[in-house]
Design a protein around this motif. Structure first.
Motif, PDB file in Angstrom:
ATOM      1  N   GLU A   1       0.843  -1.203   0.000  1.00  0.00           N
ATOM      2  CA  GLU A   1       0.000   0.000   0.000  1.00  0.00           C
ATOM      3  C   GLU A   1       0.875   1.248   0.000  1.00  0.00           C
ATOM      4  O   GLU A   1       0.619   2.217  -0.728  1.00  0.00           O
ATOM      5  N   LEU A   2       1.947   1.232   0.828  1.00  0.00           N
ATOM      6  CA  LEU A   2       2.862   2.372   0.862  1.00  0.00           C
ATOM      7  C   LEU A   2       3.598   2.506  -0.468  1.00  0.00           C
ATOM      8  O   LEU A   2       3.764   3.610  -0.994  1.00  0.00           O
ATOM      9  N   LYS A   3       4.030   1.378  -1.030  1.00  0.00           N
ATOM     10  CA  LYS A   3       4.714   1.406  -2.325  1.00  0.00           C
ATOM     11  C   LYS A   3       3.791   1.976  -3.408  1.00  0.00           C
ATOM     12  O   LYS A   3       4.216   2.793  -4.245  1.00  0.00           O
ATOM     13  N   GLY A   4       2.507   1.612  -3.358  1.00  0.00           N
ATOM     14  CA  GLY A   4       1.558   2.147  -4.323  1.00  0.00           C
ATOM     15  C   GLY A   4       1.390   3.653  -4.174  1.00  0.00           C
ATOM     16  O   GLY A   4       1.278   4.380  -5.170  1.00  0.00           O
ATOM     17  N   SER A   5       1.363   4.132  -2.919  1.00  0.00           N
ATOM     18  CA  SER A   5       1.248   5.580  -2.696  1.00  0.00           C
ATOM     19  C   SER A   5       2.457   6.312  -3.263  1.00  0.00           C
ATOM     20  O   SER A   5       2.330   7.381  -3.872  1.00  0.00           O
ATOM     21  N   ILE A   6       3.647   5.726  -3.063  1.00  0.00           N
ATOM     22  CA  ILE A   6       4.868   6.358  -3.566  1.00  0.00           C
ATOM     23  C   ILE A   6       4.868   6.377  -5.099  1.00  0.00           C
ATOM     24  O   ILE A   6       5.241   7.379  -5.727  1.00  0.00           O
ATOM     25  N   GLU A   7       4.431   5.291  -5.702  1.00  0.00           N
ATOM     26  CA  GLU A   7       4.373   5.246  -7.162  1.00  0.00           C
ATOM     27  C   GLU A   7       3.358   6.262  -7.703  1.00  0.00           C
ATOM     28  O   GLU A   7       3.594   6.903  -8.737  1.00  0.00           O
ATOM     29  N   ALA A   8       2.244   6.417  -6.992  1.00  0.00           N
ATOM     30  CA  ALA A   8       1.253   7.416  -7.413  1.00  0.00           C
ATOM     31  C   ALA A   8       1.829   8.824  -7.292  1.00  0.00           C
ATOM     32  O   ALA A   8       1.593   9.685  -8.147  1.00  0.00           O
ATOM     33  N   LEU A   9       2.590   9.055  -6.232  1.00  0.00           N
ATOM     34  CA  LEU A   9       3.247  10.355  -6.058  1.00  0.00           C
ATOM     35  C   LEU A   9       4.215  10.612  -7.203  1.00  0.00           C
ATOM     36  O   LEU A   9       4.214  11.700  -7.801  1.00  0.00           O
ATOM     37  N   PHE A  10       5.037   9.599  -7.533  1.00  0.00           N
ATOM     38  CA  PHE A  10       6.005   9.757  -8.629  1.00  0.00           C
ATOM     39  C   PHE A  10       5.303  10.008  -9.955  1.00  0.00           C
ATOM     40  O   PHE A  10       5.772  10.791 -10.782  1.00  0.00           O
ATOM     41  N   SER A  11       4.176   9.362 -10.146  1.00  0.00           N
ATOM     42  CA  SER A  11       3.436   9.542 -11.398  1.00  0.00           C
ATOM     43  C   SER A  11       2.957  10.981 -11.526  1.00  0.00           C
ATOM     44  O   SER A  11       3.080  11.596 -12.598  1.00  0.00           O
ATOM     45  N   ASP A  12       2.421  11.533 -10.426  1.00  0.00           N
ATOM     46  CA  ASP A  12       1.942  12.917 -10.466  1.00  0.00           C
ATOM     47  C   ASP A  12       3.086  13.911 -10.617  1.00  0.00           C
ATOM     48  O   ASP A  12       2.920  14.981 -11.213  1.00  0.00           O
ATOM     49  N   LEU A  13       4.257  13.568 -10.065  1.00  0.00           N
ATOM     50  CA  LEU A  13       5.403  14.468 -10.141  1.00  0.00           C
ATOM     51  C   LEU A  13       6.204  14.286 -11.429  1.00  0.00           C
ATOM     52  O   LEU A  13       7.197  14.978 -11.640  1.00  0.00           O
TER      53      LEU A  13
END
Length: 792
Positions: free
Chosen positions: A612-624
């Protein structure tokens, strides 16, 4: 600073309402935080006389009182107090009366007898025995004040005074006094300031025959004034003094202590009284403490004092901490006959350091550290002696010991009306300026302004302009256009990037927290930081608030874990938090730290987990717009679980790390649940952004999907398999998504089955089955060659 308007009226007559007064004072620069009317919560309580008192027939401890409250007929009140007698005058709360704390009194039955009110104790009126020493603490308040039946208890007890709370800035210690605020009030409202000159009769001998004073360290004590009083009589202070002290937030004690506190509030000059019999050799020495000396202070604690602290001593030992607190070895008791009154001026920086080092900030130290007027000591001492004589508390000796070790420098400034108007953007005439300054007790001699000694904040022409401006009225100054080029505001690229990070994190369900940049050395041990870790080389704070805030933090982990632990302790069972935390890393050969911003994510509960944390980080990277990010397993960080921690990279740049906090580390912070955290370097994230987004048209040709499951060694990571498939699939492989990992029946030991969904597409044609089969064969061949993975 709390100011009683009743006390203020002794110095100047202000006819304005409470709101008008507070608004005008705030506009003039003396900011009012609020005001309250003493006893405002009390209503319907009057003076009653007990006409008769009989036992309650249904109780062994209750009494039925017939009370005259000034109405057409007496009322009946049932009480359990045992100190009430016939003809006593008591506070009687009638039906509908209100008391402090939101209590409302109603008529009701007690053991079958109707009670039409309540007899009040001190506590029920918001008072205690310090306010009325003749009363008892656990019984009805038997009144001894001048009053008659039916009088409102607020008038009898001196309530209905308005107490105004001022926020006094550090540069205005003169306003930490009733006289200082009276001076400001008189200037604001144009009223007369009536200052009283103390008159002391004396005649009880001469102080010079009994006491000597020596200042060994004049740089720490510019002035020391002493008076002596003999045949003192310890007793309660009169009601008017107790009321004024209470309104100012000071608890009454006895006449001598109350007089020193009263003078401190009135003049802003802290004072202290020593028992003269405890002053060995009849000599006071103001000196630095000696190494190894210990002083038991008035709070009955032994204080280990150091040579950088100033003490008041006799010929042998210290008897007080200068400007902070007196010593227990010179405390005034019931057996004290003669006292020494100290009114001194101490170096503010020295007092502040002493108070912080010993953890004992007091009203006195709080005033001294702001820098007091050295010319105020004699007036304060004389006022204290006047009050002692007025209260019959002792006999004052003639003379005064007044040592001026450092002569204060008189500040003179030139009055420049043109420059003042230029600074303010006004057209104020010189006459008005002079009037304002003289109201504030400045002396204007021609074009020279002589600054009074109590205004240590006035140093330049700009300070004179400020005084003129605040009494002219900032609200009256017409707006003007700025001269010169205007500065364009806006966010820096880093600020914009951080705001974007915050917005994405909030969108992912994380709540932002802010913690101190200070930390504790013990926090390093709690996160199992190795003894030789460079993160232990932190900047030490010279004057910390405490051990918990003694160093500048080099890692944000303890701060976030502290917050998570607090949330769990308060039974918040599902938490997702983030912080843009600054850490301070030492730089070899440089005094300044390398300040880095770390995005710290922390979570526990039903929505928290590694993936779940890894998914949040990947979503953050996608937006950035951070691409080609890799997560590689690591086990060298003792703060994280060795099998559930990953280093995050983008090319050769390390972005940070993520994983599950080691259970033993979590327990150090009171966390008995799985905790997952990430630390991402904002500077590295910013450097990895792929650039401005560009438009990509929708694909013209459809995609073809295939699912594939391969069996490989358990040590082979999903990321490695995915990279290999992208390499083999070339431009046709559009996406590769994991959807299953399986171990168990049918899978050899040490192996696992990994299943992916592959999407293939060509930019210039529709792919056929033959094309897809060819791509799949290439992918399977590459997987087997590189990883030994075979199709399941």
């Amino acid at each position: 600073m709390n100011l009683s308007r009743e006390w203020l009226s002794e110095f100047t007559d202000i006819k304005a309402s409470d709101k008008e007064y507070c608004d005008a004072m705030t506009l003039s620069g003396s900011k009012v935080e609020g005001w309250e009317i003493t006893g405002a919560e009390i209503s319907g309580v009057v003076v009653g006389r007990v006409l008769d008192i009989v036992r309650h027939e249904n109780s062994d401890h209750m009494w039925i009182c017939t009370v005259d409250v000034g109405k057409s007929a007496p009322i009946t009140i049932v009480t359990g107090a045992q100190n009430v007698r016939k003809d006593d005058l008591v506070p009687a709360a009638t039906d509908g009366a209100t008391l402090p704390g939101g209590v409302t009194i109603r008529t009701g039955k007690l053991r079958g007898v109707e009670s039409q009110g309540m007899l009040c104790s001190l506590k029920e009126l918001g008072l205690d025995t310090h306010d009325y020493p003749y009363a008892i603490e656990d019984g009805i308040f038997i009144l001894q004040e001048p009053c008659k039946v039916g009088d409102d208890i607020r008038d009898v007890l001196g309530f209905n005074d308005t107490v105004v709370e001022f926020e006094i800035t550090n540069n205005r210690p003169d306003c930490l006094s009733v006289i200082g605020l009276a001076r400001e009030s008189a200037a604001v409202f144009g009223t007369e300031l009536k200052l009283h000159k103390p008159v002391v009769k004396g005649g009880a001998g001469n102080i010079a025959d009994h006491l000597k004073v020596e200042i060994a360290n004049p740089e720490l004590c510019p002035r020391y004034t002493a008076k002596m009083v003999k045949n003192i009589k310890i007793a309660p202070s009169p009601a008017w003094m107790r009321r004024r002290l209470r309104a100012s937030g000071v608890r009454p004690i006895n006449n001598i202590v109350d007089i020193t506190n009263y003078v401190m509030l009135e003049y802003g000059q802290p004072m202290h009284a020593f028992d003269y019999s405890c002053v060995k050799g009849g000599k006071i020495v103001v000196r630095r403490a000696k190494a190894g000396e210990v002083l038991k202070t008035l709070d009955d604690k032994d204080r280990a004092i150091t040579p950088d602290m100033l003490v008041i001593a006799d010929e042998r030992d210290p008897i007080g901490l200068a400007g902070v607190m007196g010593g227990g070895n010179s405390e005034i008791t019931d057996k004290t006959n003669t006292i020494v009154l100290e009114s001194a001026n101490f170096n503010g920086t020295s007092i502040r350091k002493t108070a912080i080092a010993l953890g004992m900030r007091t009203d006195a130290s709080g005033r001294f550290e702001k820098g007091l007027d050295p010319m105020n000591t004699v007036k304060a001492a004389e006022r204290a002696c006047e009050l002692i004589e007025l209260l019959g508390a002792g006999e004052v000796m003639d003379g005064v010991i007044d040592i001026i070790a450092v002569e204060p420098k008189e500040v003179r400034l030139e009055l420049e009306p043109e420059r003042v108007n230029a600074l303010l953007g006004t057209d104020i005439d010189r006459e008005f300026m002079v009037k304002v300054l003289e109201k504030l007790e400045f002396t204007v001699d021609g074009n020279t302004v002589i600054v009074p000694s109590f205004r240590s904040d006035i140093e330049h022409c700009a300070d004179i302009a400020e005084e003129v401006g605040r009494f002219y009225g900032y609200d009256k100054i017409e707006p003007t256009v700025f001269k010169g080029a205007a500065t364009l505001g806006g966010f820096s690229p880093k600020q914009k990037f951080e705001r974007e990070i915050s917005a994405v994190c909030r969108g992912l369900g994380y709540f932002e927290v802010m913690t101190y940049s200070f930390g504790s050395k013990t926090a390093w041990d709690k996160i199992h930081l190795p003894a030789d870790s460079p993160l232990r080389k932190a900047y030490i704070i010279q004057n910390p608030l405490g051990e918990d805030t003694s160093v500048m933090r080099t890692t944000s982990l303890p701060s976030m874990l502290d917050v998570l632990g607090t949330n769990l302790a308060k039974r918040n069972m599902d938490v997702k938090l983030f912080e843009l935390a600054t850490v301070y890393l030492p730089v070899k050969g440089q005094d300044l730290a390398d300040e880095q911003t770390i995005l710290t994510l922390g979570a526990y509960g039903k929505d928290a987990g590694f993936f779940e944390l890894k998914g949040s980080i990947e979503a953050l990277f996608s937006d950035l717009r951070i691409k080609n990010v890799r997560f590689a397993a690591v086990s060298d960080n003792p703060a994280y679980h060795p099998g559930r921690c990953a280093e995050i990279t983008c090319g050769d740049t390390v972005l940070g790390r993520m994983g599950q906090v080691h259970p033993s580390v979590a327990e150090e912070f009171g966390l008995n649940v799985g905790v997952f955290m990430a630390e991402l370097n904002v500077k590295a994230l910013m450097a990895s952004v792929s650039g401005e987004p560009s438009y990509v048209p929708l694909p013209r040709f459809p995609a073809m999907t295939r699912d594939i499951a391969v069996v490989c060694d358990s040590s082979v990571t999903v990321a490695a398999l995915s990279d290999t498939m992208y390499e083999a699939g070339g431009e046709y492989l559009e996406s590769c998504k994991l959807f299953d990992v399986y171990t168990g029946t049918g899978i050899p030991e040490g192996k696992r089955s990994v299943a992916f969904s592959l999407s293939m597409r060509a930019k210039d044609q529709t792919l056929t089955d033959e094309h897809a089969d060819e791509i799949m064969r290439a992918i399977l061949a590459k997987l087997e060659k590189v990883h030994g993975a075979v199709i399941r």
